[in-house]
Design a protein around this motif. Sequence first.
Motif, short mmCIF file in Angstrom:
data_model
loop_
_atom_site.label_atom_id
_atom_site.label_comp_id
_atom_site.label_asym_id
_atom_site.label_seq_id
_atom_site.Cartn_x
_atom_site.Cartn_y
_atom_site.Cartn_z
N MET A 92 0.85 -1.19 0.00
CA MET A 92 0.00 0.00 0.00
C MET A 92 0.89 1.24 0.00
O MET A 92 1.81 1.35 0.81
CB MET A 92 -0.91 -0.01 1.24
N ALA A 93 0.64 2.15 -0.92
CA ALA A 93 1.47 3.35 -1.04
C ALA A 93 0.57 4.58 -1.18
O ALA A 93 -0.58 4.48 -1.62
CB ALA A 93 2.40 3.24 -2.24
N GLY A 94 1.09 5.72 -0.80
CA GLY A 94 0.31 6.94 -0.90
C GLY A 94 1.03 8.12 -0.27
O GLY A 94 2.17 8.01 0.19
N PRO A 95 0.36 9.27 -0.21
CA PRO A 95 1.00 10.48 0.32
C PRO A 95 1.03 10.51 1.84
O PRO A 95 0.21 9.87 2.51
CB PRO A 95 0.11 11.60 -0.22
N SER A 96 1.97 11.25 2.36
CA SER A 96 2.05 11.53 3.79
C SER A 96 2.05 13.05 3.94
O SER A 96 3.00 13.72 3.52
CB SER A 96 3.32 10.93 4.39
N ILE A 97 0.98 13.59 4.49
CA ILE A 97 0.83 15.04 4.62
C ILE A 97 0.58 15.38 6.09
O ILE A 97 -0.25 14.75 6.75
CB ILE A 97 -0.34 15.56 3.76
N ASP A 98 1.30 16.35 6.59
CA ASP A 98 1.18 16.73 7.99
C ASP A 98 1.34 18.24 8.12
O ASP A 98 2.40 18.78 7.79
CB ASP A 98 2.24 16.00 8.82
N VAL A 99 0.30 18.92 8.57
CA VAL A 99 0.34 20.37 8.77
C VAL A 99 0.02 20.65 10.24
O VAL A 99 -0.97 20.13 10.77
CB VAL A 99 -0.70 21.09 7.87
N ARG A 100 0.84 21.47 10.90
CA ARG A 100 0.63 21.78 12.31
C ARG A 100 0.76 23.28 12.56
O ARG A 100 1.64 23.92 12.00
CB ARG A 100 1.61 21.01 13.19
N TYR A 101 -0.12 23.79 13.41
CA TYR A 101 -0.06 25.19 13.82
C TYR A 101 0.27 25.25 15.30
O TYR A 101 -0.51 24.79 16.14
CB TYR A 101 -1.38 25.90 13.54
N LEU A 107 -3.52 18.92 10.93
CA LEU A 107 -4.25 18.29 9.85
C LEU A 107 -3.29 17.29 9.23
O LEU A 107 -2.27 17.67 8.66
CB LEU A 107 -4.70 19.32 8.81
N SER A 108 -3.59 16.01 9.38
CA SER A 108 -2.66 14.96 8.98
C SER A 108 -3.39 13.85 8.25
O SER A 108 -4.52 13.51 8.59
CB SER A 108 -1.97 14.40 10.24
N SER A 109 -2.72 13.29 7.24
CA SER A 109 -3.32 12.19 6.50
C SER A 109 -3.48 10.95 7.37
O SER A 109 -4.22 10.04 7.03
CB SER A 109 -2.48 11.85 5.26
N GLY A 110 -2.79 10.90 8.50
CA GLY A 110 -2.94 9.78 9.41
C GLY A 110 -3.64 10.13 10.70
O GLY A 110 -4.49 9.40 11.18
N GLU A 111 -3.29 11.27 11.29
CA GLU A 111 -3.85 11.66 12.59
C GLU A 111 -5.22 12.32 12.48
O GLU A 111 -5.92 12.44 13.47
CB GLU A 111 -2.89 12.61 13.31
N GLY A 112 -5.58 12.77 11.29
CA GLY A 112 -6.87 13.42 11.12
C GLY A 112 -6.78 14.92 11.35
O GLY A 112 -5.70 15.52 11.31
N PHE A 113 -7.94 15.53 11.57
CA PHE A 113 -8.03 16.97 11.81
C PHE A 113 -8.40 17.17 13.27
O PHE A 113 -9.48 16.75 13.71
CB PHE A 113 -9.10 17.59 10.90
N GLY A 114 -7.49 17.77 14.04
CA GLY A 114 -7.75 17.83 15.46
C GLY A 114 -7.03 18.92 16.20
O GLY A 114 -6.38 19.79 15.61
N VAL A 115 -7.12 18.85 17.52
CA VAL A 115 -6.55 19.86 18.40
C VAL A 115 -5.92 19.18 19.60
O VAL A 115 -6.45 18.19 20.13
CB VAL A 115 -7.64 20.87 18.85
N ASN A 116 -4.77 19.70 20.03
CA ASN A 116 -4.17 19.28 21.29
C ASN A 116 -4.81 20.12 22.39
O ASN A 116 -4.45 21.27 22.60
CB ASN A 116 -2.65 19.50 21.26
#
Length: 209
Positions: A92-101, A107-116
């Motif tokens: 299985m292959a695909g993108p890995s995207i991770d954006v953090r503020y 907003l992560s392709s694995g962790e989802g859209f969330g808040v600490n």
Amino acid sequence: MLNSRRKRINEVRNKQTGIAAICWVAVAIGGVAALPGTAFAQTPSPLGEWQYSVGIPLQKMWQPTIPDWQLRVGAAASFQPRYEGSDRYHLMAGPSIDVRYKDLFFLSSGEGFGVNFAQGPNWRASLAAVYDLGRRAHDDPQELNGLGNINAAPGLKLSGEYVISKDFPLVLRADVRRYFGGSNGWIGDLGAYMPMPGSTKKFFWFAGP
């Protein structure tokens, strides 16, 4: 004075870039050593859900001031069962995207859209919206005959991570996810990982159950 200030800015930028590279490489290498996917279905991306956050809780141990924005983009791959319990494997292959503020939103392709919603120098607790790709009966016609498909479904995830210490950087992780539709159930994970010998500022690899 101006040259000194420019030099200091470049040092900070290089440090931030180095840490971002560390986390990105950790994600890419994590795909090679990926564990089987989540129960009965697949995560939206190639890596296991926990692998996308590898290195994130360790960052503040060496960089107390987190940059306002962090972006990591890469590719990942794993060789894993078509579904949990299957003896048929696929790549299985695909993108890995991770954006953090800052240390708040992600907003992560694995962790989802969330808040600490709570965090400290060596721990964090988060709540995120996630989704699951489900499982198709044709993944294994012989074993899944008559069981039907498990459709894709959205869900919520509560998770927490704790780092033992800077001298012993073992990360303890736990999460629980509830899907609405699809498998329509609960999934929980417990795990631990830490950087292995040979890790440097530009190359990190992790191992753990």
